[in-house]
Design a protein around this motif. Structure first.
Motif, short mmCIF file in Angstrom:
data_model
loop_
_atom_site.label_atom_id
_atom_site.label_comp_id
_atom_site.label_asym_id
_atom_site.label_seq_id
_atom_site.Cartn_x
_atom_site.Cartn_y
_atom_site.Cartn_z
N TRP A 225 43.48 36.98 35.41
CA TRP A 225 43.83 35.82 36.22
C TRP A 225 42.65 35.32 37.05
O TRP A 225 42.45 34.10 37.20
CB TRP A 225 45.03 36.13 37.13
CG TRP A 225 46.34 35.93 36.44
CD1 TRP A 225 47.22 36.88 36.02
CD2 TRP A 225 46.91 34.68 36.06
NE1 TRP A 225 48.30 36.30 35.41
CE2 TRP A 225 48.15 34.95 35.43
CE3 TRP A 225 46.51 33.35 36.21
CZ2 TRP A 225 48.97 33.93 34.95
CZ3 TRP A 225 47.32 32.34 35.70
CH2 TRP A 225 48.54 32.63 35.09
N TYR A 226 41.87 36.24 37.57
CA TYR A 226 40.70 35.85 38.36
C TYR A 226 39.70 35.10 37.47
O TYR A 226 39.10 34.10 37.90
CB TYR A 226 40.06 37.10 38.97
CG TYR A 226 38.84 36.84 39.83
CD1 TYR A 226 38.94 36.13 41.03
CD2 TYR A 226 37.59 37.34 39.47
CE1 TYR A 226 37.83 35.91 41.83
CE2 TYR A 226 36.48 37.14 40.27
CZ TYR A 226 36.60 36.43 41.44
OH TYR A 226 35.49 36.21 42.24
N GLY A 227 39.51 35.57 36.25
CA GLY A 227 38.62 34.89 35.32
C GLY A 227 39.08 33.48 35.00
O GLY A 227 38.29 32.53 34.96
N ARG A 228 40.38 33.33 34.77
CA ARG A 228 40.93 31.99 34.49
C ARG A 228 40.74 31.05 35.69
O ARG A 228 40.37 29.88 35.54
CB ARG A 228 42.42 32.09 34.17
CG ARG A 228 42.78 32.80 32.89
CD ARG A 228 44.26 32.51 32.59
NE ARG A 228 44.95 33.69 32.10
CZ ARG A 228 46.23 33.71 31.80
NH1 ARG A 228 46.97 32.63 31.99
NH2 ARG A 228 46.80 34.81 31.35
N ALA B 179 37.09 30.09 36.14
CA ALA B 179 36.66 29.16 35.09
C ALA B 179 37.16 27.74 35.37
O ALA B 179 36.54 26.76 34.93
CB ALA B 179 37.16 29.64 33.74
N ALA B 180 38.28 27.62 36.10
CA ALA B 180 38.84 26.32 36.46
C ALA B 180 38.36 25.86 37.83
O ALA B 180 38.95 24.95 38.42
CB ALA B 180 40.37 26.38 36.42
N ASP B 181 37.30 26.51 38.34
CA ASP B 181 36.76 26.19 39.68
C ASP B 181 37.83 26.32 40.76
O ASP B 181 37.83 25.58 41.75
CB ASP B 181 36.16 24.78 39.71
CG ASP B 181 34.96 24.64 38.78
OD1 ASP B 181 34.19 25.62 38.66
OD2 ASP B 181 34.79 23.57 38.18
N GLY B 182 38.76 27.27 40.56
CA GLY B 182 39.78 27.53 41.56
C GLY B 182 40.94 26.55 41.54
O GLY B 182 41.81 26.62 42.42
N CYS C 132 44.45 26.17 35.72
CA CYS C 132 44.41 27.52 35.12
C CYS C 132 45.80 28.11 34.92
O CYS C 132 45.93 29.24 34.43
CB CYS C 132 43.56 28.47 35.97
SG CYS C 132 44.25 28.87 37.58
N GLY C 133 46.84 27.40 35.31
CA GLY C 133 48.21 27.88 35.12
C GLY C 133 48.73 28.76 36.23
O GLY C 133 49.87 29.23 36.17
N LEU C 134 47.91 29.00 37.26
CA LEU C 134 48.32 29.91 38.33
C LEU C 134 49.47 29.35 39.15
O LEU C 134 50.42 30.07 39.49
CB LEU C 134 47.12 30.22 39.23
CG LEU C 134 47.39 31.10 40.45
CD1 LEU C 134 47.94 32.46 40.03
CD2 LEU C 134 46.10 31.28 41.27
#
Length: 297
Positions: free
Chosen positions: A220-223, A226-229, A234-236
């Motif tokens: 999840w941190y990588g996603r 990669a989406a600049d937070g 990122c789907g978070l």
């Protein structure tokens, strides 16, 4: 890199075969630090080191101090078999019997992510923890905004874990996670507490549980990075809402300054705030405070 004694695999509490002479609870074997490092630390991965200590006051405090001293890299993981001064939000204490849970902190340095999006890190950790625990323990873990992990014991919703994020220097965040794994009914600090075992977990071996949570956190941190937070990209944001035990309920937000606000929790906004729809027809975002669930899910 966190300092490590060359013989630390043989320290009490780090040996999968035994530990110190006080270990007599067969349901609570010690963690195997060497096996955890072999499973989690690899080239190109997030985790740069995994250290297991027998006991400490607070893994968050220790890792923040190591970071300030320049002795911790991003991806450092510090795990304690026992914490006697663990901290939650609002300086509340967190304690549990030795080896009855997972008590650990990680150092993240989200370079390139705007600081105003760092507030998503504790929510991200909650999604990661719930995902990892469901995968290995088979327990449905729900998220109570902003930082609690809930399980169902009988027909009661109980807190089995919590998350605390703290700034560490100019570019770091230490995220601490505490999860009750084998805590028994007669060991509960309060009646509203719970554990994975009490919720009917089919696996309570802490080694695979810790690996699953850390691997999920890395994913999840990588996603997110990669989406600049951006939590939507990122789907978070969607994942947090899907796992939330707070959305759709009537709640009371106990706010700083002895204020409170009551309303239906209707959304998590782009800043990670809980949005309440009040009786007056207003939508009020809450960025900090304690949430009391007033209506059952």
């Amino acid at each position: 890199m966190m300092p490590r004694d060359a013989s630390d695999e043989n320290r009490p509490g780090n040996d999968a075969a035994g530990g110190d002479g006080r270990w007599s609870d067969l349901d609570r074997p010690p963690l195997n630090a060497l096996a955890l490092r072999r499973a989690l630390v690899h080239e190109g991965g997030l985790w740069s080191g995994v250290e297991v200590v027998q006991r400490t006051g607070s893994t968050n405090s220790d890792l923040v101090a190591l970071t300030a001293a320049g002795r911790a890299d991003e991806g450092a993981v510090l795990v304690a078999e026992e914490q006697n001064a663990g901290r939650g939000r609002l300086d509340r204490t967190w304690s549990a019997p030795a080896r009855s849970g997972l008590f650990f902190s990680v150092l993240l340095r989200p370079a390139g992510v705007p600081v105003d999006r760092w507030g998503w890190l504790p929510l991200l950790a909650g999604v990661a923890a719930a995902t990892g625990l469901a995968r290995v323990a088979g327990v449905d873990t729900a998220l109570k905004w902003p930082n609690d992990l809930l399980v169902t014991v009988g027909d009661e919703e109980r807190k089995a874990g919590g998350i605390l994020a703290e700034r560490a220097g100019e570019d770091g965040v230490v995220v601490g996670i505490g999860i009750n794994v084998t805590l028994r009914e007669d060991e509960l600090p309060v009646p509203t507490a719970g554990s994975l075992a009490l919720a009917g977990a089919h696996a309570t071996d802490r080694d695979p549980l810790l690996r699953a949570v850390l691997r999920s956190l890395e994913d999840w941190y990588g996603r997110w990075r990669a989406a600049d937070g951006d939590p939507a990209a990122c789907g978070l944001q969607e994942a947090y809402a899907a796992g939330s035990a707070t959305l759709g309920r009537l709640v009371r937000a106990e706010l700083p300054g002895d204020r409170s606000l009551t309303g239906e929790a209707v959304a998590i906004d782009g800043d990670g705030r809980l949005v309440l729809a009040t009786r007056e027809g207003m939508q009020e975002p809450v960025g900090a405070g304690d949430i009391v669930h007033l209506r059952p899910a």
